[in-house]
Design an enzyme around this catalytic site. Structure first.
Site, short mmCIF file in Angstrom:
data_model
loop_
_atom_site.label_atom_id
_atom_site.label_comp_id
_atom_site.label_asym_id
_atom_site.label_seq_id
_atom_site.Cartn_x
_atom_site.Cartn_y
_atom_site.Cartn_z
CG LEU A 1 -4.36 -3.36 3.97
CD1 LEU A 1 -3.49 -3.82 2.80
CD2 LEU A 1 -4.34 -1.84 4.08
N PRO B 1 -11.33 -2.99 5.16
CG PRO B 1 -11.69 -1.95 7.22
CD PRO B 1 -10.81 -2.95 6.55
CE1 TYR B 2 -7.08 2.04 -0.43
CE2 TYR B 2 -6.28 -0.20 -0.71
CZ TYR B 2 -6.34 1.12 -1.13
OH TYR B 2 -5.66 1.50 -2.26
CG LEU B 3 -8.41 -4.78 0.23
CD1 LEU B 3 -8.06 -6.23 0.53
CD2 LEU B 3 -7.71 -4.30 -1.03
CE LYS C 1 -8.48 2.64 -3.77
NZ LYS C 1 -8.52 3.84 -4.65
#
Length: 211
Positions: free
Chosen positions: A123, A125-127, A130
């Site tokens: 996760l 890249p997502y974090l 964000k």
């Protein structure tokens, strides 16, 4: 009359939040990629606008007093869509909100967005996306609330949450329906100050926890 724009209103949390606002006769503009996903909602207070977040959606923000950004690329997409939706579309939404004088911007972020390096997982890249979107909002000059939920579940809303991260990571979770009620309470109270908090299922009534 006051309007709330929900960006990503056809997602699970977005739709629940839309329904809660409509139940209390808030005027909602729902920005979605596929309006058919809201075909079961019928209210004089609802305007549905179908548009791709990778395009220019600045006109949708006009005349809105608050914006809730709950859009996401989804778990089945690659890092490219994560960049374009979770970061770039969020950044555009912030810019458009400044341009049109939005009073408050509510960002649905994620647990771990404060420090993406602290969590080693797929996760990341997502974090990172964000994290950067949150930082952009913080530095934007807008009044904001950044909500960072724990791991999402499909349990029914308990209406009880905690804003303190559990010591046991397995308890760092929250139902999507509880998240929607948190967003509704923030929007209902029309905050005019800025804050960031994490949310988890817990023991405190939502109204008390997020006041």
């Amino acid at each position: 009359m006051s309007k709330t724009l929900i960006i990503g209103a056809s997602g699970q949390i977005g739709k629940m939040t839309t329904e809660l606002l409509l139940q209390h006769e808030h005027n909602v503009i729902a920005l979605v990629r596929n309006k058919n996903k809201l075909s079961d909602l019928n209210s004089v207070h609802l305007t549905i606008i179908e548009q791709d977040l990778e395009s220019d959606f600045s006109d949708v923000v006009k005349d809105c007093e608050q914006v809730i950004f709950v859009a996401g690329s989804g778990g089945g997409t690659g890092a490219d869509k994560t960049l374009l939706i979770d970061l770039w579309a969020a950044t555009k939404a912030i810019n458009f909100s400044k341009e049109h004088g939005v009073k408050h911007f509510i960002m649905v972020s994620s647990l771990g967005a404060d420090d993406p390096d602290a969590i080693q997982s797929d996760l990341k890249p997502y974090l990172v996306a964000k994290h950067m979107a949150d930082r952009y909002l913080i530095n934007s000059g807008l009044s904001y609330t950044i909500v960072r939920p724990g791991a999402l579940t499909n349990e029914a809303a308990s209406m009880l949450i905690s804003t303190t991260r559990p010591s046991d990571r397995s308890n760092a979770k929250i139902s999507r329906e509880n998240v929607a009620h948190v967003l509704f309470n923030i929007a209902q109270n029309q905050c005019n100050s800025s804050c960031i908090f994490e949310i988890f299922d817990g023991d405190s009534p939502i109204k008390a926890a997020v006041k």
